[in-house]
Motif scaffolding. Structure first.
Motif, PDB file in Angstrom:
ATOM      1  N   ASP A   1      66.611 -19.538   3.071  1.00 16.07           N
ATOM      2  CA  ASP A   1      66.347 -18.395   2.196  1.00 16.07           C
ATOM      3  C   ASP A   1      66.341 -17.090   2.985  1.00 16.07           C
ATOM      4  N   ALA A   2      65.753 -17.123   4.169  1.00 18.18           N
ATOM      5  CA  ALA A   2      65.739 -15.933   5.020  1.00 18.18           C
ATOM      6  C   ALA A   2      67.163 -15.528   5.388  1.00 18.18           C
ATOM      7  N   MET A   3      67.995 -16.515   5.719  1.00 23.78           N
ATOM      8  CA  MET A   3      69.382 -16.223   6.050  1.00 23.78           C
ATOM      9  C   MET A   3      70.131 -15.673   4.842  1.00 23.78           C
ATOM     10  N   THR A   4      69.799 -16.161   3.659  1.00 23.53           N
ATOM     11  CA  THR A   4      70.430 -15.656   2.443  1.00 23.53           C
ATOM     12  C   THR A   4      70.123 -14.172   2.243  1.00 23.53           C
ATOM     13  N   VAL A   5      68.864 -13.792   2.482  1.00 25.10           N
ATOM     14  CA  VAL A   5      68.489 -12.376   2.381  1.00 25.10           C
ATOM     15  C   VAL A   5      69.316 -11.540   3.354  1.00 25.10           C
ATOM     16  N   GLN A   6      69.438 -12.020   4.583  1.00 25.33           N
ATOM     17  CA  GLN A   6      70.201 -11.283   5.596  1.00 25.33           C
ATOM     18  C   GLN A   6      71.678 -11.195   5.215  1.00 25.33           C
ATOM     19  N   LEU A   7      72.261 -12.310   4.792  1.00 24.34           N
ATOM     20  CA  LEU A   7      73.678 -12.326   4.444  1.00 24.34           C
ATOM     21  C   LEU A   7      73.975 -11.427   3.255  1.00 24.34           C
ATOM     22  N   ALA A   8      73.080 -11.421   2.266  1.00 18.40           N
ATOM     23  CA  ALA A   8      73.285 -10.572   1.086  1.00 18.40           C
ATOM     24  C   ALA A   8      73.211  -9.102   1.463  1.00 18.40           C
ATOM     25  N   SER A   9      72.227  -8.747   2.287  1.00 17.55           N
ATOM     26  CA  SER A   9      72.097  -7.363   2.750  1.00 17.55           C
ATOM     27  C   SER A   9      73.321  -6.955   3.563  1.00 17.55           C
ATOM     28  N   ASP A  10      73.778  -7.846   4.446  1.00 14.03           N
ATOM     29  CA  ASP A  10      74.961  -7.557   5.264  1.00 14.03           C
ATOM     30  C   ASP A  10      76.210  -7.401   4.399  1.00 14.03           C
ATOM     31  N   ALA A  11      76.304  -8.215   3.346  1.00 14.16           N
ATOM     32  CA  ALA A  11      77.472  -8.135   2.460  1.00 14.16           C
ATOM     33  C   ALA A  11      77.536  -6.776   1.767  1.00 14.16           C
ATOM     34  N   LEU A  12      76.378  -6.283   1.313  1.00 10.09           N
ATOM     35  CA  LEU A  12      76.342  -4.969   0.676  1.00 10.09           C
ATOM     36  C   LEU A  12      76.738  -3.877   1.659  1.00 10.09           C
ATOM     37  N   THR A  13      76.225  -3.981   2.884  1.00 13.90           N
ATOM     38  CA  THR A  13      76.563  -2.990   3.909  1.00 13.90           C
ATOM     39  C   THR A  13      78.059  -3.017   4.217  1.00 13.90           C
ATOM     40  N   GLU A  14      78.615  -4.213   4.357  1.00 12.34           N
ATOM     41  CA  GLU A  14      80.040  -4.326   4.670  1.00 12.34           C
ATOM     42  C   GLU A  14      80.895  -3.711   3.569  1.00 12.34           C
ATOM     43  N   GLU A  15      80.520  -3.964   2.312  1.00 15.35           N
ATOM     44  CA  GLU A  15      81.317  -3.440   1.199  1.00 15.35           C
ATOM     45  C   GLU A  15      81.207  -1.915   1.095  1.00 15.35           C
ATOM     46  N   ILE A  16      80.001  -1.364   1.263  1.00 14.59           N
ATOM     47  CA  ILE A  16      79.870   0.093   1.159  1.00 14.59           C
ATOM     48  C   ILE A  16      80.531   0.779   2.343  1.00 14.59           C
ATOM     49  N   HIS A  17      80.431   0.186   3.531  1.00 12.19           N
ATOM     50  CA  HIS A  17      81.117   0.749   4.691  1.00 12.19           C
ATOM     51  C   HIS A  17      82.632   0.765   4.460  1.00 12.19           C
ATOM     52  N   SER A  18      83.150  -0.345   3.954  1.00  8.64           N
ATOM     53  CA  SER A  18      84.592  -0.442   3.725  1.00  8.64           C
ATOM     54  C   SER A  18      85.038   0.543   2.641  1.00  8.64           C
ATOM     55  N   TYR A  19      84.220   0.679   1.602  1.00  8.71           N
ATOM     56  CA  TYR A  19      84.593   1.611   0.528  1.00  8.71           C
ATOM     57  C   TYR A  19      84.602   3.051   1.028  1.00  8.71           C
ATOM     58  N   VAL A  20      83.568   3.440   1.746  1.00 13.32           N
ATOM     59  CA  VAL A  20      83.497   4.815   2.245  1.00 13.32           C
ATOM     60  C   VAL A  20      84.638   5.089   3.226  1.00 13.32           C
ATOM     61  N   ALA A  21      84.980   4.096   4.029  1.00 12.19           N
ATOM     62  CA  ALA A  21      86.036   4.282   5.028  1.00 12.19           C
ATOM     63  C   ALA A  21      87.431   4.322   4.412  1.00 12.19           C
ATOM     64  N   THR A  22      87.652   3.533   3.343  1.00 13.72           N
ATOM     65  CA  THR A  22      89.007   3.407   2.786  1.00 13.72           C
ATOM     66  C   THR A  22      89.152   3.967   1.378  1.00 13.72           C
ATOM     67  N   GLN A  23      88.025   4.105   0.673  1.00  9.09           N
ATOM     68  CA  GLN A  23      88.008   4.513  -0.738  1.00  9.09           C
ATOM     69  C   GLN A  23      88.816   3.559  -1.621  1.00  9.09           C
ATOM     70  N   ASP A  24      88.898   2.325  -1.185  1.00 13.60           N
ATOM     71  CA  ASP A  24      89.564   1.275  -1.966  1.00 13.60           C
ATOM     72  C   ASP A  24      88.521   0.671  -2.911  1.00 13.60           C
ATOM     73  N   VAL A  25      88.759   0.786  -4.217  1.00 16.43           N
ATOM     74  CA  VAL A  25      87.748   0.380  -5.193  1.00 16.43           C
ATOM     75  C   VAL A  25      87.501  -1.123  -5.205  1.00 16.43           C
ATOM     76  N   LYS A  26      88.368  -1.920  -4.565  1.00 14.92           N
ATOM     77  CA  LYS A  26      88.102  -3.366  -4.521  1.00 14.92           C
ATOM     78  C   LYS A  26      86.775  -3.632  -3.815  1.00 14.92           C
ATOM     79  N   HIS A  27      86.377  -2.723  -2.908  1.00 21.00           N
ATOM     80  CA  HIS A  27      85.108  -2.901  -2.209  1.00 21.00           C
ATOM     81  C   HIS A  27      83.920  -2.581  -3.118  1.00 21.00           C
ATOM     82  N   LEU A  28      84.142  -1.745  -4.114  1.00 17.28           N
ATOM     83  CA  LEU A  28      83.102  -1.543  -5.122  1.00 17.28           C
ATOM     84  C   LEU A  28      82.935  -2.805  -5.959  1.00 17.28           C
TER      85      LEU A  28
END
Length: 203
Positions: free
Chosen positions: A47-74
Motif C-alpha cells: 500500500d505504501a508503494m502504491t501511494v508512492q507510485l501514484a504520486s510519481d505517476a501524477l508528477t510524471e504526467e504533469i512534467h511531461s505535459y508542461v514540457a511538451t503540451q501534449d494533451v495525452k499526458h493530461l
C-alpha cells in the motif's frame, strides 16, 4: 503395587498428552500470529508503494505535459486521479493499522500529494490561458479552465505573486508558460515530492 503403578503411569501419559496438545496449540497460534503479521507487513508495504507510485505517476504526467503540451499526458494525469489509488491504499492501511505511525505517515504523504494537485492544476490553467486552442471536449478541461489561480495561496511568496490577481492577468503567453514550468519544476514542488517520499519510506 502393579495396579497403583499402572494408574500412575496412565495419569502421567494423560498429562503428557495434554501438555503435548497445549504445546502444539500454542505453536500453531504463534505461527498463525507470525503469518498474519508477515502478511500485514507485506500488505502495508504494498500500500505504501502504491501511494508512492501514484504520486510519481501524477508528477510524471504533469512534467511531461508542461514540457511538451501534449494533451495525452493530461489524459494520463486525470486517469490516475480517477483511479483513486492513493485513497484506496490509505483506506486499506486504515483497516489493518488504525491509529498507528504507519497510517499517520501515509496520511501525510497522501495529503501532501493532494495539495500538489492545486499546483499542478495551476500549471495546466496557465498553459491553457497561453493557448486556449488545445482544449478538447474531455470533461477535465472544465476543471482546468475554471481553476482559480488565487487558490495557490499556500505557495511560497514569489509564486503567490506570480499566480494571483492583476499580476497574473498582465503576463504574456510566454510568461504564463514559464510560470507553468516554475510551478512544477521549481524547488518548492521538488521539496513536496521529497516530503512525500520520506513519509512513505518511514511508514
Amino acid at each position: 503395587s502393579l495396579k497403583a503403578t499402572g494408574i500412575i503411569l496412565g495419569v502421567l501419559a494423560v498429562l503428557m498428552s495434554v501438555l503435548l496438545v497445549v504445546s502444539l496449540y500454542a505453536t500453531v497460534n504463534r505461527y498463525n500470529a507470525m503469518h498474519d503479521a508477515m502478511h500485514n507487513y507485506i500488505d502495508w508495504k504494498d500500500d505504501a508503494m502504491t501511494v508512492q507510485l501514484a504520486s510519481d505517476a501524477l508528477t510524471e504526467e504533469i512534467h511531461s505535459y508542461v514540457a511538451t503540451q501534449d494533451v495525452k499526458h493530461l489524459d494520463g494525469y486525470f486517469e490516475e486521479i480517477a483511479s483513486n489509488r492513493r485513497q484506496n491504499a490509505l483506506e486499506d492501511i486504515e483497516k489493518r493499522l488504525a491509529e498507528s505511525d504507519v497510517l499517520t505517515r501515509l496520511e501525510n504523504a497522501v495529503n501532501s500529494s493532494v495539495l500538489l494537485e492545486n499546483e499542478e492544476y495551476a500549471a495546466m490553467h496557465a498553459i491553457y490561458d497561453a493557448d486556449p486552442s488545445q482544449a478538447t471536449t474531455d470533461d477535465y478541461w472544465e476543471i482546468i479552465i475554471n481553476f482559480d489561480m488565487n487558490k495557490s495561496v499556500y505557495l511560497p511568496t514569489y509564486l503567490q505573486e506570480e499566480c494571483g490577481g492583476a499580476h497574473y492577468a498582465s503576463l504574456t503567453n510566454d510568461q504564463k508558460l514559464d510560470l507553468a514550468s516554475a510551478l512544477v519544476f521549481g524547488p518548492y514542488y521538488e521539496q513536496q515530492q521529497e516530503s512525500i517520499s520520506t513519509d512513505v519510506v518511514q511508514s
